[in-house]
Design a protein around this motif. Structure first.
Motif, PDB file in Angstrom:
ATOM      1  N   HIS A 128      -2.723  -0.776  16.192  1.00 39.68           N
ATOM      2  CA  HIS A 128      -1.858   0.487  15.607  1.00 39.68           C
ATOM      3  C   HIS A 128      -0.936   0.110  14.712  1.00 39.68           C
ATOM      4  N   ARG A 129      -0.586  -1.294  14.745  1.00 35.44           N
ATOM      5  CA  ARG A 129       0.265  -1.912  13.774  1.00 35.44           C
ATOM      6  C   ARG A 129      -0.291  -2.548  12.457  1.00 35.44           C
ATOM      7  N   THR A 130      -1.700  -2.739  12.375  1.00 35.14           N
ATOM      8  CA  THR A 130      -2.067  -3.477  11.323  1.00 35.14           C
ATOM      9  C   THR A 130      -2.422  -2.706  10.186  1.00 35.14           C
ATOM     10  N   ALA A 131      -2.504  -3.450   9.059  1.00 34.61           N
ATOM     11  CA  ALA A 131      -2.761  -2.658   8.010  1.00 34.61           C
ATOM     12  C   ALA A 131      -4.295  -2.426   7.701  1.00 34.61           C
ATOM     13  N   PRO A 132      -4.549  -1.385   6.674  1.00 35.73           N
ATOM     14  CA  PRO A 132      -5.950  -0.985   6.785  1.00 35.73           C
ATOM     15  C   PRO A 132      -6.961  -2.438   6.576  1.00 35.73           C
ATOM     16  N   VAL A 161      -0.323   5.430   7.359  1.00 38.03           N
ATOM     17  CA  VAL A 161      -0.308   6.520   6.433  1.00 38.03           C
ATOM     18  C   VAL A 161      -1.735   6.591   5.722  1.00 38.03           C
ATOM     19  N   TYR A 162      -2.575   5.380   5.978  1.00 38.45           N
ATOM     20  CA  TYR A 162      -3.959   5.516   5.160  1.00 38.45           C
ATOM     21  C   TYR A 162      -4.901   6.463   5.569  1.00 38.45           C
ATOM     22  N   PRO A 163      -5.313   6.375   7.013  1.00 33.53           N
ATOM     23  CA  PRO A 163      -6.135   7.394   7.363  1.00 33.53           C
ATOM     24  C   PRO A 163      -5.920   8.779   6.873  1.00 33.53           C
ATOM     25  N   PHE A 164      -4.431   9.391   6.985  1.00 33.48           N
ATOM     26  CA  PHE A 164      -4.123  10.501   6.681  1.00 33.48           C
ATOM     27  C   PHE A 164      -4.355  10.412   5.001  1.00 33.48           C
ATOM     28  N   GLY A 165      -4.225   9.608   4.240  1.00 32.64           N
ATOM     29  CA  GLY A 165      -4.173   9.655   2.780  1.00 32.64           C
ATOM     30  C   GLY A 165      -5.831   9.941   2.605  1.00 32.64           C
ATOM     31  N   VAL A 166      -6.863   9.243   3.403  1.00 38.02           N
ATOM     32  CA  VAL A 166      -8.089   9.479   3.234  1.00 38.02           C
ATOM     33  C   VAL A 166      -8.484  11.115   3.700  1.00 38.02           C
ATOM     34  N   LEU A 167      -7.884  11.614   4.661  1.00 37.51           N
ATOM     35  CA  LEU A 167      -8.047  12.818   5.243  1.00 37.51           C
ATOM     36  C   LEU A 167      -7.858  13.885   3.882  1.00 37.51           C
ATOM     37  N   ALA A 168      -6.576  13.550   3.301  1.00 36.83           N
ATOM     38  CA  ALA A 168      -6.223  14.560   2.479  1.00 36.83           C
ATOM     39  C   ALA A 168      -7.256  14.305   1.081  1.00 36.83           C
ATOM     40  N   MET A 169      -7.935  13.272   0.873  1.00 36.56           N
ATOM     41  CA  MET A 169      -8.640  13.193  -0.549  1.00 36.56           C
ATOM     42  C   MET A 169     -10.227  13.640  -0.037  1.00 36.56           C
ATOM     43  N   LYS A 170     -10.559  13.597   1.296  1.00 40.29           N
ATOM     44  CA  LYS A 170     -11.773  14.365   1.946  1.00 40.29           C
ATOM     45  C   LYS A 170     -11.658  15.776   1.542  1.00 40.29           C
ATOM     46  N   LEU A 171     -10.506  16.305   2.165  1.00 38.40           N
ATOM     47  CA  LEU A 171     -10.166  17.836   2.051  1.00 38.40           C
ATOM     48  C   LEU A 171     -10.174  18.463   0.593  1.00 38.40           C
TER      49      LEU A 171
END
Length: 229
Positions: free
Chosen positions: A54-58, A157-167
């Motif tokens: 949970h504290r690791t970078a992508p 924030v990375y998975p949230f950014g991917v989510l926005a991109m996918k949407l």
């Protein structure tokens, strides 16, 4: 007093966490308790590994790194650790979800949000496919994503950014709904999204409704009334 800090006309998409957000965690925890106790040493080590993740970078290969961390904790090979994760977590927990039911009005909420023109998505730290047909809400979802496949767990924030991109929308145009202040609310907020927090029973009981979220709601009917007003 329930708090609001929102303008629904600013949103184009509504995304949801799954575990503890779409269904009550205590029901699943009760069902899985005997299984957990049988495999207690493994689950304690696995929890330690997830805390690190949970504290690791992508990561380019999340599953390989997860396996390496657990192998170190268990004193076994990476292949053995990955096999245990697959058998005890991804496959082993799946049957217990047949005893779990969503919160009241969850499917109705997804249908109404879909009919209102919002894009709908799921973003979960555990494999969404583990929940089978997701209680009938799959047809209303434009995207269903697991953060492990993306390479980083919330609150990154990375998975949230991917989510926005996918949407295909800006993060600021997404309302993210979750039950964890640390992982869902803070993670989505740091990614530039608006947030809705499902108040746990104890917060409602003691009238502790002030949260960092833009919306705090007590039921899915309540969330419907806020979003579709």
């Amino acid at each position: 007093m329930i708090q609001y800090n929102y303008r629904m006309k600013d949103y184009k998409a509504i995304a949801f966490d799954i575990d503890g957000t779409l269904y009550p965690s205590w029901v699943f925890n009760l069902c899985v308790a005997p299984y957990f106790l049988i495999h207690l040493p493994f689950f304690l080590k696995y929890a330690k590994v997830r805390h690190i993740l949970h504290r690791t970078a992508p990561l380019a290969d999340f599953f390989e790194y997860q396996g390496r961390l657990l192998a170190h904790e268990l004193g076994c090979s990476v292949a053995e650790a990955e096999e245990k994760i697959c058998r005890l977590i991804y496959t082993g927990l799946k049957p217990f979800f047949r005893f779990v039911r969503p919160f009241p009005q969850v499917k109705e909420t997804f249908r109404k949000f879909h009919e209102a023109g919002y894009k709908i998505a799921l973003l979960s730290d555990f494999p969404p496919e583990q929940k089978g047909n997701l209680w009938g809400i799959r047809p209303y979802c434009d995207e269903i994503l697991g953060t492990e496949q993306i390479g980083a767990l919330k609150p990154s924030v990375y998975p949230f950014g991917v989510l926005a991109m996918k949407l295909g929308v800006k993060p600021s145009e997404i309302l993210y709904v979750g039950n964890s202040v640390r992982y869902d609310i803070e993670g989505a907020h740091n990614a530039g999204m608006k947030t809705a927090y499902l108040l746990p029973f104890w917060r409602r009981l003691f009238c502790m409704t002030a949260t960092p979220a833009d919306i705090s709601f007590k039921s899915y009917r309540h969330l419907q009334n806020i979003v579709l007003q």
